[in-house]
Write an enzyme that holds these catalytic residues in place. Structure first.
Site, PDB file in Angstrom:
ATOM      1  N   LEU A  44      12.961   6.922   3.986  1.00 32.05           N
ATOM      2  CA  LEU A  44      13.046   7.339   2.475  1.00 32.05           C
ATOM      3  C   LEU A  44      11.694   8.719   2.730  1.00 32.05           C
ATOM      4  O   LEU A  44      11.398   9.545   2.218  1.00 32.05           O
ATOM      5  CB  LEU A  44      11.957   6.136   1.376  1.00 32.05           C
ATOM      6  CG  LEU A  44      13.757   5.359   1.046  1.00 32.05           C
ATOM      7  CD1 LEU A  44      12.494   4.516   0.597  1.00 32.05           C
ATOM      8  CD2 LEU A  44      14.377   6.204   0.259  1.00 32.05           C
ATOM      9  N   ALA A  45      10.743   8.221   3.688  1.00 35.04           N
ATOM     10  CA  ALA A  45       9.412   9.159   3.569  1.00 35.04           C
ATOM     11  C   ALA A  45       9.679  10.357   4.259  1.00 35.04           C
ATOM     12  O   ALA A  45       9.844  11.672   4.127  1.00 35.04           O
ATOM     13  CB  ALA A  45       8.675   8.582   4.610  1.00 35.04           C
ATOM     14  N   GLY A  46      10.721  10.464   5.890  1.00 34.36           N
ATOM     15  CA  GLY A  46      11.123  11.730   6.174  1.00 34.36           C
ATOM     16  C   GLY A  46      11.900  12.263   5.814  1.00 34.36           C
ATOM     17  O   GLY A  46      11.560  13.808   5.551  1.00 34.36           O
ATOM     18  N   HIS A 267       7.323 -12.312   6.255  1.00 29.30           N
ATOM     19  CA  HIS A 267       7.893 -11.772   4.789  1.00 29.30           C
ATOM     20  C   HIS A 267       8.818 -13.740   4.530  1.00 29.30           C
ATOM     21  O   HIS A 267       9.053 -13.913   5.859  1.00 29.30           O
ATOM     22  CB  HIS A 267       8.708 -11.511   4.814  1.00 29.30           C
ATOM     23  CG  HIS A 267       9.781 -10.692   3.477  1.00 29.30           C
ATOM     24  ND1 HIS A 267      10.058 -12.285   2.484  1.00 29.30           N
ATOM     25  CD2 HIS A 267       9.815 -10.001   2.817  1.00 29.30           C
ATOM     26  CE1 HIS A 267      10.259 -11.245   1.506  1.00 29.30           C
ATOM     27  NE2 HIS A 267      10.394  -9.999   1.823  1.00 29.30           N
ATOM     28  N   SER A 285      15.760 -10.987  -0.720  1.00 25.68           N
ATOM     29  CA  SER A 285      14.591 -10.870  -1.068  1.00 25.68           C
ATOM     30  C   SER A 285      13.664 -10.951  -2.170  1.00 25.68           C
ATOM     31  O   SER A 285      13.908 -12.269  -2.822  1.00 25.68           O
ATOM     32  CB  SER A 285      15.302  -9.489  -2.201  1.00 25.68           C
ATOM     33  OG  SER A 285      14.215  -8.673  -3.363  1.00 25.68           O
ATOM     34  N   ARG A 338       3.154 -11.973  -0.131  1.00 19.21           N
ATOM     35  CA  ARG A 338       3.890 -12.320   0.901  1.00 19.21           C
ATOM     36  C   ARG A 338       2.826 -13.476   2.049  1.00 19.21           C
ATOM     37  O   ARG A 338       3.551 -14.470   2.997  1.00 19.21           O
ATOM     38  CB  ARG A 338       4.675 -11.604   1.220  1.00 19.21           C
ATOM     39  CG  ARG A 338       5.297 -11.023   0.737  1.00 19.21           C
ATOM     40  CD  ARG A 338       6.240 -10.065   1.396  1.00 19.21           C
ATOM     41  NE  ARG A 338       7.083  -9.912   0.310  1.00 19.21           N
ATOM     42  CZ  ARG A 338       7.403  -7.906   0.513  1.00 19.21           C
ATOM     43  NH1 ARG A 338       7.141  -7.611   1.744  1.00 19.21           N
ATOM     44  NH2 ARG A 338       8.673  -7.468  -0.153  1.00 19.21           N
ATOM     45  N   ARG A 454       0.924  -6.177   2.609  1.00 21.21           N
ATOM     46  CA  ARG A 454       1.483  -5.374   1.535  1.00 21.21           C
ATOM     47  C   ARG A 454       2.024  -6.363   0.558  1.00 21.21           C
ATOM     48  O   ARG A 454       2.572  -7.398   0.953  1.00 21.21           O
ATOM     49  CB  ARG A 454       2.654  -4.221   2.247  1.00 21.21           C
ATOM     50  CG  ARG A 454       3.295  -3.765   1.567  1.00 21.21           C
ATOM     51  CD  ARG A 454       4.376  -2.643   2.015  1.00 21.21           C
ATOM     52  NE  ARG A 454       5.464  -3.295   2.479  1.00 21.21           N
ATOM     53  CZ  ARG A 454       7.179  -3.985   2.037  1.00 21.21           C
ATOM     54  NH1 ARG A 454       6.413  -4.294   0.455  1.00 21.21           N
ATOM     55  NH2 ARG A 454       7.048  -4.986   2.881  1.00 21.21           N
ATOM     56  N   LEU A 460       8.405   1.166  -0.630  1.00 16.12           N
ATOM     57  CA  LEU A 460       9.362   2.375  -0.880  1.00 16.12           C
ATOM     58  C   LEU A 460       8.605   3.079  -1.819  1.00 16.12           C
ATOM     59  O   LEU A 460       8.784   4.226  -1.877  1.00 16.12           O
ATOM     60  CB  LEU A 460      10.947   1.444  -1.778  1.00 16.12           C
ATOM     61  CG  LEU A 460      11.281   0.596  -1.682  1.00 16.12           C
ATOM     62  CD1 LEU A 460      12.569   0.220  -2.354  1.00 16.12           C
ATOM     63  CD2 LEU A 460      11.962   0.843   0.208  1.00 16.12           C
TER      64      LEU A 460
END
Length: 659
Positions: A44-46, A267, A285, A338, A454, A460
């Site tokens: 997503l970043a790249g 997680h 999830s 988390r 996080r 995302l």
């Protein structure tokens, strides 16, 4: 000794980004065509960075380790992406998203970066909707939201349980448009092995063509690293097997500081380990915690029967279930952050209340939600996650099991914490530039936005914020005085030296010809990391880890066996190259954890906890970013520099999810 300048703009935190954009240097459209930018990574970043920079007019070289950008690990993200749209009218705002993120990170994030992230979050949703990302919608047409841990509002946008895949396809379509337009050149099945520094600036990379086995040189005016985190240091994690830390370690060895490596996220909702033959773990999830309730038996004898396989979870009636998160954290219940949920699960299992044959699992149960909403509604929300769980475990969660005293009970899931995301990463300033000029890091591979923990659905958000809305501005500030620098040649002494060094490393690995496979050594490293540098750490365990990792490095350097040759495709050689970096990364994590004599977020030192077993921070002595500097050799301990944190908008206090 202070770390590099963070370049945080002056003014109130809510105005910093606006003021920065108003006064930064720009590159005009004609000059953008004269500048080359390397972007390593297509997650997503790249992908968002490469496509946006191409759209702006820069010449972009984009490198992908997989056979297609669509296979970047961002595709595995399930639950959603945060943004402060306040569509639910439940009190959300940019400030509240900012506050929740700083608090969720246990007050160890850089305040200015987090506010900017919250500020641009709404733009991301608009961008993705325009790309056609099929977010879930309410009956009236508004985009739907659900809740995630660490928040008391619904701000998470989602596409069933496949949000990462849909967002990546949006970024991929944007990237393809620029490839077709000729502004982005795509190099699939290439892996960056080194960054090339000329006169103190990043000017290119050495990359290996993973198909031919050949090393190749690429030059540019700036280099952007977007290669994800270092979770696979632990071998078993929720990361895909190909995820690695080699690009980041190459930058670290060339002078880029590595920040906060001890902050590793566990997680809480992963499918438990079921043997010693697994290559990765599967995430369930966090969105499931909206309707799923986490519990273990109240009675130790019930737990023993579950572990022996004599009874099932559905055999235990409501009054004998301990919904321990709801009991301990009534204000947030199952939606605590988390790190809090993971430690609570570990505590129950350590006391003997685990529910599977290993004693390392708890239940995630949907019986109450199915009774309230009906199975059709529950499956509509989480259907593909239920299917995934059944594929892996052969248990159909949500299937009717039995009726006890007039109450219907359904098959629960079993979950247990596992290594997931890494909050630490390459140190960057406010402009996302590392301590090496011209070298930028975005997404999970930098440290900047999440502090010590996080919040769910924020990865995302950060990846797309960096790629679409932050880096395209800040990189211009650097490139504005580079427009007179001509396109670089790769025929320079610096490129020669970098390639020779990479080739020597590959030659050395092939020459060892020992008896152990890459995976066997990596598993040994992973076991040491999980047992000694995992969910709970002590001074003794960390010192033991450093000693054991030194032995593992010696074993790696003397007894590694790589079959085949360097010519052509050699997956084992590629894995060995990455394992060399995982060993260095493991030491870095342990060094950082040892020096940070406090507990915060994903870093839990057993010596530093409250009477209730909660993390105990030491703001007097550890209110800083740990920046580790490479000292020229993997066999020499790195040196610690500190970036002092300064908060002006948020009062630093003990996290409270109980009231």
């Amino acid at each position: 000794m202070p770390a590099a300048d963070s370049k945080i703009p002056e003014g109130p935190v809510a105005e910093k980004w606006t003021n920065y954009k108003a006064h930064q240097k720009l590159v005009n459209p004609a000059n953008k065509r004269r500048l080359d930018i390397i972007v390593v990574g297509t997650g997503l970043a790249g992908a968002s960075a490469a496509s946006t920079l191409g759209e702006m007019g820069f010449n972009v070289l984009n490198f992908c380790i997989q056979d297609s950008p669509r296979r970047a690990h961002s595709i595995a993200a399930q639950g959603g992406i945060n943004a402060a749209k306040n569509y639910q009218n439940d009190g959300d705002s940019v400030y509240r998203l900012f506050y929740d993120t700083v608090k969720g990170g246990d007050y160890r994030a850089r305040e200015a970066n987090v506010y900017r992230l919250a500020e641009v979050s709404n733009n991301i949703i608009d961008q993705c909707v325009a790309q056609g990302v099929p977010f879930a919608r309410e009956y009236g047409g508004l985009l739907a939201n659900r809740s995630f841990g660490g928040a008391q509002v619904s701000r998470t946008f989602y596409a069933k349980g496949q949000t990462g895949q849909q967002l990546l396809l949006g970024a991929y379509s944007s990237l393809n448009r620029q490839i077709e337009a000729g502004k982005v050149k795509s190099f699939n099945r290439y892996e960056m092995h080194d960054v090339v520094i000329i006169d103190g600036r990043a000017r290119g990379i050495i990359a290996k063509n993973l198909v031919t086995g050949k090393l190749e040189r690429f030059a540019a005016h700036a280099v952007v690293i977007a290669t994800g985190g270092y979770g696979n240091t632990y071998f078993l994690s929720t990361n895909a097997m190909g995820c690695n830390v080699s690009a980041a370690m190459a930058c670290y060895r060339k002078g880029a500081f590595f920040a906060n490596p001890a902050y590793v996220q566990i997680h809480p909702t992963c499918i438990p380990v079921h043997g010693d033959k697994q290559s990765k773990l599967t995430l369930m999830s966090e969105s499931l915690r909206n309707d799923g309730r986490i519990w273990v038996p109240k009675k130790l004898e019930d737990a023993k029967k579950l572990q022996a396989g004599e009874i099932k979870g559905s055999d235990i009636p409501e009054e004998d279930r301990d919904y321990y998160l709801e009991r301990r954290y009534p204000a947030f219940g199952n939606l605590v952050p988390r790190d809090v949920a993971s430690r609570a699960a570990k505590e129950r299992c350590d006391k003997g209340f685990g529910v599977n044959n290993t004693g390392k699992a708890v239940f995630l149960d949907f019986s109450e939600a199915i009774g309230r909403l009906g199975i059709d509604v529950v499956r509509q929300r989480y259907g593909n996650l239920f299917d995934m769980y059944e594929e892996i475990t052969d248990v159909n969660p949500g299937e009717f099991a039995k009726n006890i005293n007039g109450v219907d009970y359904y098959n629960p899931m079993m979950i247990y914490p596992a290594i997931h995301y890494t909050m630490g990463g390459i140190w960057v300033d406010y402009e996302l530039q590392t301590s090496v000029k011209g070298l930028f890091a975005i997404g999970e591979c930098n440290f900047s936005d999440h502090g010590a923990n996080r919040l769910g659905a924020s990865a995302l958000m950060q990846g797309l914020a960096d790629g679409y809305f932050v880096l395209p501005y800040t990189i211009q500030n650097y490139l504005s005085d580079q427009i007179t620098v001509p396109h670089f040649s790769t025929d320079t002494p610096e490129f020669d030296e970098a390639e020779k060094k990479v080739q020597a490393n590959l030659d050395n690995l092939m020459a060892i010809q020992g008896k152990r496979s890459v995976d066997s050594i990596h598993k040994e490293l992973g076991n040491v990391m999980w047992d000694y540098v995992g969910m709970a750490r002590t001074k003794e365990s960390l010192e033991a880890a450093l000693a054991k990792i030194k032995d593992i490095r010696k074993e790696f350097e003397t007894n590694l066996f790589i079959p085949g040759t360097q010519e052509g495709m050699n997956v084992e050689l590629d894995k060995a190259f990455r394992l060399r970096d995982f060993i260095t990364m493991g030491e870095l994590i342990a060094h950082d954890a040892l020096t940070r004599e406090e507990s915060c977020g994903g870093h839990f030192r057993e010596e530093h906890q409250t009477e209730e077993g909660e993390a105990k921070r030491d703001d007097q002595n550890y209110f800083y970013v740990s920046c580790w500097k490479y000292e020229g050799s993997d066999n020499v301990a790195p040196s610690l520099l500190k970036e002092k944190l300064e908060y002006e908008a948020i009062k630093v206090q003990t996290r409270n999810y109980k009231s």
